[in-house]
Design an enzyme around this catalytic site. Sequence first.
Site, PDB file in Angstrom:
ATOM      1  N   CYS A 145      -2.418   1.293 -21.256  1.00 25.14           N
ATOM      2  CA  CYS A 145      -3.577   0.986 -22.040  1.00 25.14           C
ATOM      3  C   CYS A 145      -4.419   2.235 -22.004  1.00 25.14           C
ATOM      4  O   CYS A 145      -5.192   2.375 -20.694  1.00 25.14           O
ATOM      5  CB  CYS A 145      -4.286  -0.135 -22.082  1.00 25.14           C
ATOM      6  N   CYS A 183      12.194  -3.509   3.960  1.00 21.78           N
ATOM      7  CA  CYS A 183      10.972  -3.540   3.308  1.00 21.78           C
ATOM      8  C   CYS A 183      10.610  -2.246   2.334  1.00 21.78           C
ATOM      9  O   CYS A 183      10.694  -1.141   2.774  1.00 21.78           O
ATOM     10  CB  CYS A 183       9.740  -3.715   4.342  1.00 21.78           C
TER      11      CYS A 183
END
Length: 333
Positions: A145, A183
Site C-alpha cells: 500500500c 531455522c
Amino acid sequence: MEKQTGIRLYILIVYAMVGLLSCNQSGRSQNQIKDKNMEWNKLTPEEERVIVHKGTERPFTGEYVNSKDSGTYVCKRCNAPLYRSEDKFDSHCGWPSFDDEIPGAVKRVPDADGMRTEIICANCGAHLGHVFTGEGFTSKDTRHCVNSISMKFVPAAMGSVAVAAKASQDKDSLQKAYFASGCFWGTEYYFMKAKGVVSTAVGFMGGHVDNPSYRQVCQKNTGHLETTEVVFNPKETSYENLVKLFFETHDFTQTNGQGPDIGPQYLSCIFYSSPEQKEIAEKYIQILKDKGYKVATMLKPATTFWKAEDYHQQYYEHKGTTPYCHVYRKIFD
C-alpha cells in the site's frame, strides 16, 4: 523439542507485540545511505511530510490510485525503480497497490508497535507506505500500500523510459536460489550479507498446504521446510558460490533437524530451479562425500515458495543479534 518450538513461538509473539523492531532502524539507514549515494531530488513540504517524516496522504487523493498505464514506478527522492505496472492491482483501499516489488528495491521494517510493517526504498530509505499479507487480493497474497506522493511514474512509451528499461533488464538478469538449512532466520542471516545477493526472504517450500502459516508448519504435518529465497545477480556472484556458502553455514550431516531445532521442517535441502542448479548441487555433495562427510542434504525441485509472516523477515538484522544454530566454517578452497 515440542517445548522448544513453543518457546520459539512465544518469543516471536512477544517480539512482535512489544515492538522490538524499531522504526528508528530505518532512520539510521537513511543517513548512512545518503552519505554514499547520489544527491537526492528536492522535495516539496508535502512530499517531505510523507517521505521523510513517514506521513500518509489522504485516501483516494493520490495521483496514481487509478492509474493503469504501462511503465515503472520509481522513488520520488532518488529515482530508484520500485514497482512495475503489471504488478499493480485495484484493492479499493484508496492508495496504489502492488502485489510484488522489483527485487531488492523495497525494504520491510516492522513498526515500533508491532502492528504493521513499513516499506521503504532500499536505496535511500524513503517512506513508501505499508505492506500487508493474507488479504487474498491476488495469488501472491501481498499488498504493498504505497503513497502516490512517494513515487514518480515513468511511462513505457516515453523516450525517458531508460530508467524503466534498465529496471526490467536488471530484473530479467537476476536469478533465484532456494535453500533450507534449519531455522530460516539463521540461513537468511548469512545469505543476505553475501556478495552479489540482491534480496532475501524467508518462507516455506516443499509441502502440500497452500500459503501455510508459521504455526501450521510448526505442527510438523504440512510437509514444508523452512526455506530462504535468495535473489542474486549472476554478474556479481554465482550459484556455485551460494551452494558453497549453504554448506559452510550449517551442519549438513545432521539428519533430524539443525542444531537444537529438531523436526521435519528443519531438514537440510537444496531446492533447485534448473538442471544446471541441480548439477552444481550434486557436484558439491560429491566433493563433500569425497572429503569423508556423510551428507544428509536432500535435493528437490523447487515448488511454490510461500513467504512467511513479516516479523520473520531479516529477523537477526532487526534484532541486532546473531544466529544460535548457524556458524560459518570454511570447508572449500
